[in-house]
Design an enzyme around this catalytic site. Structure first.
Site, PDB file in Angstrom:
ATOM      1  N   LYS A 124       0.866  -1.191   0.000  1.00  0.00           N
ATOM      2  CA  LYS A 124       0.000   0.000   0.000  1.00  0.00           C
ATOM      3  C   LYS A 124       0.890   1.224   0.000  1.00  0.00           C
ATOM      4  O   LYS A 124       2.025   1.172   0.501  1.00  0.00           O
ATOM      5  CB  LYS A 124      -0.887   0.026   1.244  1.00  0.00           C
ATOM      6  N   ASP A 164      -6.707   4.073  -4.929  1.00  0.00           N
ATOM      7  CA  ASP A 164      -7.417   3.933  -3.650  1.00  0.00           C
ATOM      8  C   ASP A 164      -8.111   5.289  -3.440  1.00  0.00           C
ATOM      9  O   ASP A 164      -8.298   6.032  -4.426  1.00  0.00           O
ATOM     10  CB  ASP A 164      -6.438   3.578  -2.512  1.00  0.00           C
TER      11      ASP A 164
HETATM   12  O1  2IT Z   1      -8.019  -1.532  -1.127  1.00  0.00           O
HETATM   13  C1  2IT Z   1      -7.868  -2.073  -2.242  1.00  0.00           C
HETATM   14  O2  2IT Z   1      -7.969  -3.296  -2.403  1.00  0.00           O
HETATM   15  C2  2IT Z   1      -7.566  -1.209  -3.375  1.00  0.00           C
HETATM   16  N1  2IT Z   1      -7.473  -0.001  -3.195  1.00  0.00           N
HETATM   17  C3  2IT Z   1      -7.313  -1.788  -4.731  1.00  0.00           C
HETATM   18  C4  2IT Z   1      -5.895  -2.204  -4.864  1.00  0.00           C
HETATM   19  C5  2IT Z   1      -5.492  -2.688  -6.229  1.00  0.00           C
HETATM   20  O3  2IT Z   1      -4.307  -3.022  -6.344  1.00  0.00           O
HETATM   21  O4  2IT Z   1      -6.300  -2.741  -7.143  1.00  0.00           O
END
Ligand code: 2IT
Length: 447
Positions: A124, A164
């Site tokens: 993240k 996100d």
């Molecule tokens: O919280 C999540 O799963 C997302 N923001 C998507 C992450 C992604 O790599 O598509």
């Protein structure tokens, strides 16, 4: 392992990292019993290792705003766990972003990604950059400055960021443009959530919301119910809320409330296609005001300042915005109004008190890492399409998304069914995700 001992240690080390500690506690409490039946996990100190990110990159991001003033923000990428694949997870641009927030999200992502059936580790990232009130040009300059630092840490086989909160298709475009310029690599698989003409997957924008509704349908069907005719209150008006409103409406439910940081819009007649389309305009405006819906559709949508969606009488509550957006008092208010199902679509959308309130009342509750996994799963499908240099049709992607959400539901039922027959989806999701990552770590030795 003893949860109390592990938590006491983490609290000593990271006492101020509230969201991170909250996310870890929930998972450890869910898995404690199963974990203690596996002495090989204990011997390899899996828990002690799995709660710490592999590494965190922290960097300064300086950029020039439209007035010509220099602004400085902080940027981060948390590479949490790579036991089952390259780091994978979104970037969050929000003024409240801290290492604690991104550590909680990276930790959750690790187990969520394990649930998807696809080979993706957890990561993240993001920044305390506040998109509210920024122009398109400012967004572009910020994204470019952010990528000046990030590009060297990521790659299609290494770490694949996506969107996100505060990061959607527009931002991914600016980030990707700068990435190719710096890295001189043109493998589109380095980011997901791309535009449809340059490697993006059809249905990725819709996937988090669609997947959440497919999951909700499974939860309801298992309990002998159906979503058709139900009233739904949801929070937010970003990408996730948009997809959820679309699919809920298509399945015959009536979305009667959406909310924002400024208040709630009640829509007694149910949200229309025009209103759902308008959510995209609201998101792109960077105003962050749900009141705009009532201004655009006077009569149909009624705005009340300072209220949440949880004050509106509904059958099903769908938090689609931010962590801890539904607290114990909100849960009590929903119950008093007759709500009988809450599926968390945002990551950790409910506080521990809210979850306990729902579970004690015996209503249907499912956690974000299962409910919203369709988003990252479809990012995984985007990576596959990029790797084989092909694009699948919407129908193909949707079919795979259906299969994945069904698999996640089955895993929750397998690991979460209690002696009295009811399914504890929190336990089910946490145990299923944990077992996969833990087993992979065990087989790869102490690294
Ligand atoms: O919280 C999540 O799963 C997302 N923001 C998507 C992450 C992604 O790599 O598509």
């Amino acid at each position: 392992m003893k949860v109390s001992e592990i938590m006491a240690n983490l609290e000593r080390k990271y006492g101020h990292e509230k969201e991170y500690l909250q996310a870890v506690r929930e998972v450890l409490e869910s898995i404690e019993e199963v974990y203690n039946q596996h002495p090989e996990f204990e011997k390899a100190k899996i828990v002690e290792r799995i709660v710490e990110p592999d590494r965190i990159f922290t960097f300064r991001v300086s950029w020039v705003d439209d007035k010509g003033e220099v602004q400085t923000n902080l940027g981060y990428r948390v590479q949490f766990n790579s036991a089952i694949g390259p780091y994978k997870g979104g970037l969050r641009f929000h003024k409240a972003v801290t290492p604690s927030m991104l550590k909680f999200l990276g930790f959750e992502q690790t187990f969520k990604n394990a649930l998807t059936t696809l080979p993706m580790g957890g990561g993240k990232g993001g920044s305390d950059f506040d998109p509210v009130g920024k122009s398109d040009a400012e967004i572009m300059r910020f994204c470019q400055a952010f990528m000046l630092e990030l590009w060297n840490c990521i790659g299609p086989d290494q770490d694949v960021p996506a969107g996100d909160v505060g990061v959607g298709g527009r931002e991914i475009g600016f980030l990707y443009g700068m990435y190719t310029k710096l890295a001189r690599r043109y493998n589109v698989g380095v980011l997901t959530g791309k535009g449809a003409t340059w490697g993006g997957s059809i249905l990725r924008p819709e996937a988090t919301g669609y997947g959440a509704l497919y999951f909700t349908q499974h939860v309801l069907h298992k309990a002998g119910k159906d979503i058709k005719g139900c009233t739904v209150a949801l929070s937010g008006f970003g990408n996730v809320a948009w997809g959820a409103a679309l699919k809920a409406t298509e399945l015959g439910a009536k979305v009667i409330a959406i909310s924002g940081p400024d208040g709630v819009c009640e829509i007694p007649g149910g949200i229309t296609k025009e209103m759902i389309d308008y959510m995209l305009v609201m998101r792109a405006s960077n105003r962050n005001k749900v009141e705009d819906m009532a201004t655009q559709f006077p009569g149909a949508a009624k705005f009340t300042a300072g209220k949440k969606a949880w004050s509106v009488k509904c059958d099903i509550a769908l938090p689609c915005a931010f962590q801890n957006e539904l607290n114990g008092d909100d849960a009590k208010e929903l119950l008093a109004n007759g709500t009988w199902c809450c599926c968390e679509v945002s990551n950790m959308g409910c506080t521990p008190e809210a979850i306990k309130t729902f579970q004690d009342a015996g209503i249907l509750f499912a956690p974000g890492k299962a409910v919203n996994a369709g988003g990252v799963a479809t990012s995984g499908l985007e990576m596959t399409q990029n790797a084989i240099h092909l694009g699948w049709s919407g129908a193909e992607v949707d079919e795979k998304l259906h299969y994945i959400m069904e698999s996640i539901h089955s895993a929750c039922v397998k690991y979460g069914t209690q002696p009295d027959g009811h399914v504890d989806y929190v336990k089910g999701a946490n145990i299923a995700g944990f077992m996969k990552v833990a087993q992979a770590m065990l087989e790869q030795g102490t690294i």
